[in-house]
Design a protein around this motif. Structure first.
Motif, PDB file in Angstrom:
ATOM      1  N   TYR A  89       0.816  -1.225   0.000  1.00 42.15           N
ATOM      2  CA  TYR A  89       0.000   0.000   0.000  1.00 42.15           C
ATOM      3  C   TYR A  89       0.852   1.279   0.000  1.00 42.15           C
ATOM      4  O   TYR A  89       0.300   2.367   0.166  1.00 42.15           O
ATOM      5  N   ARG A  92      -0.353   4.125  -1.998  1.00 45.16           N
ATOM      6  CA  ARG A  92      -1.634   4.634  -1.483  1.00 45.16           C
ATOM      7  C   ARG A  92      -1.404   5.480  -0.229  1.00 45.16           C
ATOM      8  O   ARG A  92      -2.033   6.529  -0.062  1.00 45.16           O
ATOM      9  N   TYR A  93      -0.506   5.024   0.655  1.00 46.47           N
ATOM     10  CA  TYR A  93      -0.204   5.791   1.876  1.00 46.47           C
ATOM     11  C   TYR A  93       0.281   7.193   1.506  1.00 46.47           C
ATOM     12  O   TYR A  93      -0.166   8.191   2.076  1.00 46.47           O
ATOM     13  N   TYR A  96      -2.436   9.379  -0.024  1.00 40.81           N
ATOM     14  CA  TYR A  96      -3.400   9.773   1.013  1.00 40.81           C
ATOM     15  C   TYR A  96      -2.796  10.823   1.943  1.00 40.81           C
ATOM     16  O   TYR A  96      -3.467  11.768   2.353  1.00 40.81           O
ATOM     17  N   VAL A 112      -5.976   4.146   5.402  1.00 40.69           N
ATOM     18  CA  VAL A 112      -5.787   3.490   4.099  1.00 40.69           C
ATOM     19  C   VAL A 112      -6.075   1.998   4.243  1.00 40.69           C
ATOM     20  O   VAL A 112      -6.720   1.390   3.379  1.00 40.69           O
ATOM     21  N   ASN A 115      -9.378   1.287   3.837  1.00 40.64           N
ATOM     22  CA  ASN A 115      -9.800   1.578   2.460  1.00 40.64           C
ATOM     23  C   ASN A 115     -10.484   2.930   2.307  1.00 40.64           C
ATOM     24  O   ASN A 115     -11.198   3.167   1.330  1.00 40.64           O
ATOM     25  N   ASP A 117      -9.363   5.603   1.443  1.00 37.76           N
ATOM     26  CA  ASP A 117      -8.918   6.346   0.254  1.00 37.76           C
ATOM     27  C   ASP A 117      -9.710   5.919  -0.981  1.00 37.76           C
ATOM     28  O   ASP A 117      -9.503   6.430  -2.064  1.00 37.76           O
TER      29      ASP A 117
END
Ligand SMILES: [Zn+2]
Length: 315
Positions: A89, A92-93, A96, A112, A115, A117
């Protein structure tokens, strides 16, 4: 005799010459093509090219390692301090974090992992921990339409509307809770517990017809996404007031103080709407086991956060 000898000598000489000649031809026929090939191959250039290609390959590998370290640095190497960091992730981290620069880094990881995000009902994931009191079902995790929990049993009619069923362990806990409350003159009645997938289909469709999809989604789970299908959730009322007024009753206050002692949590609390993705519901409780319920109650966190920190990826 002399003549003869000479003849023989000449013959040997010829043979030797012939042999040398043959050897030369064989030798050259092997060597010359190789030389020709090498001339056309332009070996030094090729070697250079190969070297360059090798260097480029090495360069390609190096930056990837570098960026991973850099990316982890961007996250303050928090992966070394928490065990719920998910390597896959990282991007994504970071995204975000960039979108929420004021948020605490630990919160970034947790949200994150929840979920948050992503939009609800997008990229939905099959619920794990089936037939376990720590199961998470929400707008990201769903149950199959054929899922029926094991050990569904009817709740004693003293404490529930007719025919209400829960998973045995939750049923025992609820009866015990309701019995104790009754001794104190309070009435906590189960009015909606286990609901099958097909029941939820009808319920949800009715709400959509009534209020429109957008509004219905704020208070009703889509089929497969309602935790009533787990057999661990219960909507209560006090037998007099409409359940939507449960917050104003003495029974609600008692639940605030004692529900966790029996393994139940207020599942959709105020100020956790962003995590649960449901509006506040004073009447909806969920059995999660006494250990989890106490922790969630004492630390004022959502079940989603508890799940990310203590259940997900743990065996
Ligand atoms: Zn409910």
């Amino acid at each position: 005799m002399k003549k003869k000898k000479k003849k023989v000598k000449i013959k040997w000489k010829n043979i030797i010459i012939l042999l040398v000649f043959i050897f030369l031809i064989v030798f050259l026929s092997i060597k010359i093509p190789k030389l020709i090939i090498n001339i056309f191959k332009d070996t030094p250039k090729q070697e250079e090219k190969k070297k360059k290609e090798k260097k480029q390959d090495e360069k390609k590998e190096e930056p990837e390692e570098d960026t991973k370290d850099q990316r982890l640095k961007e996250l303050d190497n928090i992966n070394e301090r928490i065990d719920y960091f998910n390597d896959s992730y990282i991007d994504r981290y970071i995204t975000y974090k960039n979108n929420n620069p004021d948020k605490d880094l630990n919160k970034i990881i947790i949200e994150v992992n929840m979920n948050l995000d992503k939009e609800v009902y997008e990229n939905i994931i099959p619920a794990r921990n089936l037939n376990n009191e720590k199961i998470l079902v929400n707008k990201y995790y769903y149950l199959d339409e054929n899922y029926v929990p094991d050990n569904l049993v009817k709740i004693n009619q003293k404490y529930a509307l007719d025919g209400m069923k829960m998973v045995d362990i939750a049923k025992e806990a609820f009866e015990s809770l309701s019995k104790t409350a009754k001794k104190e003159g309070l009435s906590i009645i189960a009015m909606s517990t286990y609901r099958s997938y097909s029941y939820q289909v009808n319920l949800y469709n009715r709400y959509v017809k009534q209020d429109g999809k957008e509004k219905a989604d704020t208070y009703s789970g889509r089929p497969g996404h309602s935790e009533h299908q787990t057999g661990l959730a219960v909507d209560v009322y006090n037998g007099k007031e409409d359940y939507t007024n449960f917050e104003k009753t003495k029974e609600f206050n008692w639940m605030q103080e004692h529900a966790h002692e029996y393994g139940f949590i207020l599942r959709f609390p105020k100020e956790k709407e962003n995590e649960t993705k449901y509006q506040y519901e004073s009447w909806h409780y969920r059995y999660v086991g006494i250990d989890a319920a106490k922790y969630i109650h004492d630390n004022n966190i959502s079940f989603e956060e508890y799940y990310v920190r203590f259940v997900e990826n743990k065996k």
